[in-house]
Structures are given as C-alpha cells and as structure tokens.
Design an enzyme around this catalytic site. Structure first.
Site, PDB file in Angstrom:
ATOM      1  N   HIS B  60      38.173  54.087 -21.800  1.00 50.86           N
ATOM      2  CA  HIS B  60      37.161  53.219 -21.178  1.00 50.86           C
ATOM      3  C   HIS B  60      36.772  52.096 -22.144  1.00 50.86           C
ATOM      4  CE1 HIS B  60      36.263  55.811 -17.604  1.00 50.86           C
ATOM      5  NE2 HIS B  60      37.030  56.584 -18.341  1.00 50.86           N
ATOM      6  N   TYR B 328      34.974  62.592 -28.216  1.00 50.52           N
ATOM      7  CA  TYR B 328      34.140  61.393 -28.320  1.00 50.52           C
ATOM      8  C   TYR B 328      33.876  61.069 -29.796  1.00 50.52           C
ATOM      9  CZ  TYR B 328      32.831  61.114 -23.320  1.00 50.52           C
ATOM     10  OH  TYR B 328      32.820  60.966 -21.964  1.00 50.52           O
TER      11      TYR B 328
END
Lengths: 176, 355
Positions: B60, B328
């Site tokens: 993303h 992440y």
C-alpha cells in the site's frame, strides 16, 4: 592461587542479569522474524523484562561502587588484563544501551513501554520516523555486539576456570 | 583421568567444546536453525518485489494523508471501556491508500483500497486501525497468505500473473470462497469517499467488568456517488485529486459500524463472513476534514499496526492479525532507515501540485 571472590549481592545480580540478557537477546532476534500468534505477547514480555534489566543494571552500578571486586591474578599477561577491562566496560555500556535504545525507539513510534501492564513508562521523545530508525538500528547493532562480547566473556571465564584454574571463575560462581 | 585433567591440551579442547555448545544453543534459541520457517523479512521481501521504492511502505505504497476526528456517540461505551467510545470527539491522523508496492501506481487500477488511521495520537491510549475494501481474507494464516501473494504475483518472464497458478492456489484453498465471491461481485466505486472499508480481522471489546465481545467493524460512507466531483479517469492520481476537491468545501463522513459476533462465529477465522442478522452498533462518525500529500506528510511517519490498541480493545488470536505486527514493523524499519539516510525516492503527484 586463591583470592577473595565476589560478594553475594554481586553474584546474584550477575547471574540474574546473565539469564535475562541471554533470554532477551534470543527472544528479541526471534520475535522480529516471527509471524506466529505468540509474537505480540513476546514483544510485551520483551518490553517488561527490558525495564527489569534497566532497573537491575542501575542497582548493579551502585553495587559496584560499594562492593570491592577481587583483583585479576598478578601473573595474567598484560594484554589479557587489558582485554578483561575492555570487555567488562563494554558489557556495562551494552547493558545500559540496550534498554535505553529500546525505550527510545518505542517512544519514537509512539508506542508505550509498560512493566507487565502495571506501570507505563513516560514517552522519552516525540514520535518521529528518523528518531525511530536511529534507535531501532542502534538497538539491533548493539544486540549483535552484545552477542560478540558475551562470547568473549564466556570464553574468557571458561579459560580462567578450565585452562588457567586461577580462581577467577570461582570468584563469580562459589564466591571463593 | 588425572593425566587427562592435567593435560592443558585436553582442557583447551573441553573449553572449545563447551563454547561450541554455547554458540549452537544461543543460535538455536535465537531461531537461526529453522530456515524452513517463513519470516517477516521474507514476507516483506515478497511484498516489495524486485523494484523497491525507498522511503515508501512496502505494501500500500501509494496514499494520501487525511486529518479529522472521530465523533463517538457513546453507543459502544457499554461494550468497551476505551475512552474513545464515550460520547466525545477524538482527533486522528489517517491515510487513504491503494494496494501495491508502487507509490506512483495509477489509482484506478488497484484491486484494493484502504483507510487507515491513528486515533488519539500522542497519548498512551492510541488506537491504530488499518481497513481494506474486502470484508474477509482469502486464507486463515500468514503462511497461506504468503503463497497466495506468490500465486497472484506477475510471472518474471511474461510480467503477468499466471492464471493456472491462481486457479491451482484457490482450488487448494476452499476457505477462500467468500473472498472470491466478494471479488467477483465487487465493482470499485468512483471515489475513496464512497467505499466500504472493513476491519477484516476480529477484535475483542472489553467492558468495564472485563467481559469480552468479539467484533468486526466497517466504515460505511455517508457520501453518495451523485454528490461527488467528476473523476479524471486519465490521471494516475484520479482518486487523490477528487478527494482534494471534495475536501475544499466538504467534510467526508463515514459511520463506524460494529458487528457483534455470537457463539456460532469464529473470531479467529478471517475467511468467514458473519451473517447479516448479527447485531450491529454504530459507534459514531469519522469526519475527514483535510488532506496532505504523503511525501513528507504527517501520515508518512505512522506505522498503522492494527495491534496497537487502547485499553478496552484487544486482539483476537486470529493468525493473520497476529502476523501483522512483525510484518508492519519490518516494512516500517526499512523505510524509516531510508528516510534517516536521506535516500528516499522523491515522487511528484499531481495532487501535490494542485495546492
């Protein structure tokens, strides 16, 4: 050759921290890779024991001021004496650098560090991606250095205990 | 035996053996002897692909910063002790984004759109949320998810995904049915402001007496197609430009609607949708007030790790949710280092030039 060993307080602090440090280094390097469900709890444990380690190293520095360490054997070659001092100094520096860089990197990503959900430490710095990177990388490099210095420390201790048999190892085990 | 003990060579040998055992034990404990085990690093390597974009998220990568607040109506306060669910207004820093590792990818080509935010930034009660357009995952764990991404990735020679590979993957994973049904019927809307964004994974709400309730949530748009400025379909930044136009005069609003699981729902399995008749509670409204380009924007500094939760919200044991923490963190670590070293790519977006 016999000498007076380390005090009981010194030995207890040494072995408690040895256990925590080795566990923390191993947990730290496996949890940053892990995609398993325990990872999240591992991070929480890592932070809690990081606080414990920080408290212990501060206690230990005070303890070092008040209790006398036995001198190194007189017949130890000069370079080995020098290496011993460098290693010991490095170990203290690393013991402080690990929890402090960890705390700083968590602050820089706006995350809390808490001791088993009982006490939450204050944020040391504002969230900032560059500060995060700086302390995250320091935390990683210091960990690698820690593995190296630990290897030297354990190797030297066993050299004293097994090869030289000069009482240096027993000064930290039995205290004699 | 005595002779052995007195032999210096033998004692040095013993020292060497012990040190070898020490090193092997430590390497084992540090997880270095399980090469077959998929790591967060391998996962992020796959996501970023061969062409990495320094300074950007590995997944993303393309997005736009948004600012606003969450206006809680207090309806969820009886389910969760989180202060943000009391009747109050909490500010957030957020981000609309599209799937993929390319920070200049065309907005309208992406299969998935996302809405992420950090609520109550700068407090110890932060809530980080990362939501996507699909309501469910195709698989139940990070290892299958890795294989799914591999199967969907373009072939290095043809540069296109191999339909045979994709077919074979989904045949092996019947649990992906709900995801594929969604995908077959999903038509992207003509705006970030009119999509539905799902939590996908389930979480627990913890009330004041410690009782837990499994929930999923969805951000439901209040805007309708008719009310939006026209989309410039030829622009790679079509969605971002349109967003900036809407925010000139208007606030973009989403209702945050929570679905409460009952005993038949498995909160640890993100592939199964919960039936429509489950009780729903609207917790309040997300008001998006302003925007900023992501390069050097405030949202670029944020790691929208959905495992950062305030008191009153807890993670379930969903393996996909739990895997997001390390992945992440790895993506954040890589791009943070590139920002620190000043090696990040400079991207010019049309939306940045408009202001």
């Amino acid at each position: 050759m016999t000498s007076i060993g380390h005090s009981l307080s010194t030995r207890l602090l040494h072995w408690a921290m040895a256990f925590i440090i080795i566990s923390m280094l191993c947990l730290g390097s496996s949890m940053i890779q892990s995609l398993d469900t325990w990872q999240m709890e591992a991070v929480k444990l890592h932070k809690s024991f990081g606080i414990v380690a920080l408290i212990l190293v501060i206690v230990r520095l005070f303890n070092k001021l008040i209790s006398k360490s036995p001198p190194l054997p007189n017949d130890l070659p000069k370079w080995q004496k020098f290496a011993a001092h460098v290693t010991h100094f490095s170990l203290y520096a690393l013991m402080l650098a690990m929890p402090i860089s960890g705390w700083l990197m968590q602050s820089a990503d706006g995350r809390e560090v808490s001791l088993f959900n009982l006490i939450t430490l204050p944020q040391l710095i504002h969230a900032d991606i560059k500060m995060y990177s700086l302390f995250r990388e320091i935390h990683g490099y210091v960990a690698s250095l820690f593995f190296l210095i630990l290897f030297m420390h354990i190797g030297a201790a066993l050299y004293h205990g097994l090869v030289r048999r000069d009482g240096v190892l027993s000064s930290m085990t039995s205290g004699k | 035996m005595k002779k052995f003990q007195n032999s210096k060579l033998a004692r040095i040998l013993l020292l060497t053996i012990i040190m070898t055992v020490v090193v092997i034990t430590i390497l084992f404990l540090a997880g270095k002897f399980s090469p077959q085990k998929l790591t967060a690093q391998q996962f992020v390597n796959l996501q970023q692909g061969d062409n990495t974009h320094a300074g950007f998220r590995r997944a993303h990568a393309k997005g736009i910063c948004i600012f606003g607040d969450f206006e809680s109506n207090g309806n969820l306060a009886s389910y969760s002790s989180a202060t943000l669910f009391e009747k109050r207004i909490s500010p957030f820093i957020g981000r609309f984004s599209i799937a993929g590792s390319n920070p200049t990818a065309p907005d309208l080509k992406a299969p998935v759109r996302s809405l992420a935010f950090v609520l109550n930034n700068d407090t110890n009660q932060e809530w980080r949320v990362a939501m996507n357009t699909p309501p469910v995952m195709a698989v139940t764990n990070p290892y299958d998810f890795f294989e799914q991404i591999q199967a969907l990735s373009p072939d290095p020679i043809t540069k296109k995904p191999d339909p045979e590979k994709i077919k074979a993957f989904f045949k092996e994973h019947p649990e992906s049915k709900a995801f594929n049904d969604w995908k077959a019927n999903y038509v992207p809307t003509n705006s970030f402001a009119t999509e539905q964004y799902h939590s996908i994974n389930a979480f627990y709400l913890i009330d004041k007496s410690g009782h837990k309730q499994a929930v999923r949530w969805v951000a439901v748009p209040q805007a309708t197609k008719e009310s939006l400025p026209k989309l410039d379909v030829d622009s790679a930044d079509a969605l971002q430009i349109q967003l900036s136009k809407i925010l000139k005069n208007n606030t973009i609003k989403f209702d945050l609607v929570f679905t409460l699981a009952n005993a038949q729902d498995d909160e640890n399995n993100p592939t199964i949708p919960w039936p429509d008749e489950r009780e729903k509670v609207t917790a309040g409204t997300l008001n998006i007030i302003s925007w900023e380009a992501q390069q050097n924007g405030k949202c670029a500094d944020k790691n929208f790790d959905p495992l950062v939760l305030p008191d009153g919200i807890r993670a379930t044991a969903d393996p996909i949710l739990r895997a997001r923490g390390a992945a992440y963190a790895e993506s954040f670590r890589r791009r943070a280092k590139e920002v620190l070293l000043g090696t990040q790519e400079i991207v010019r977006s049309q939306v940045g030039n408009e202001q």
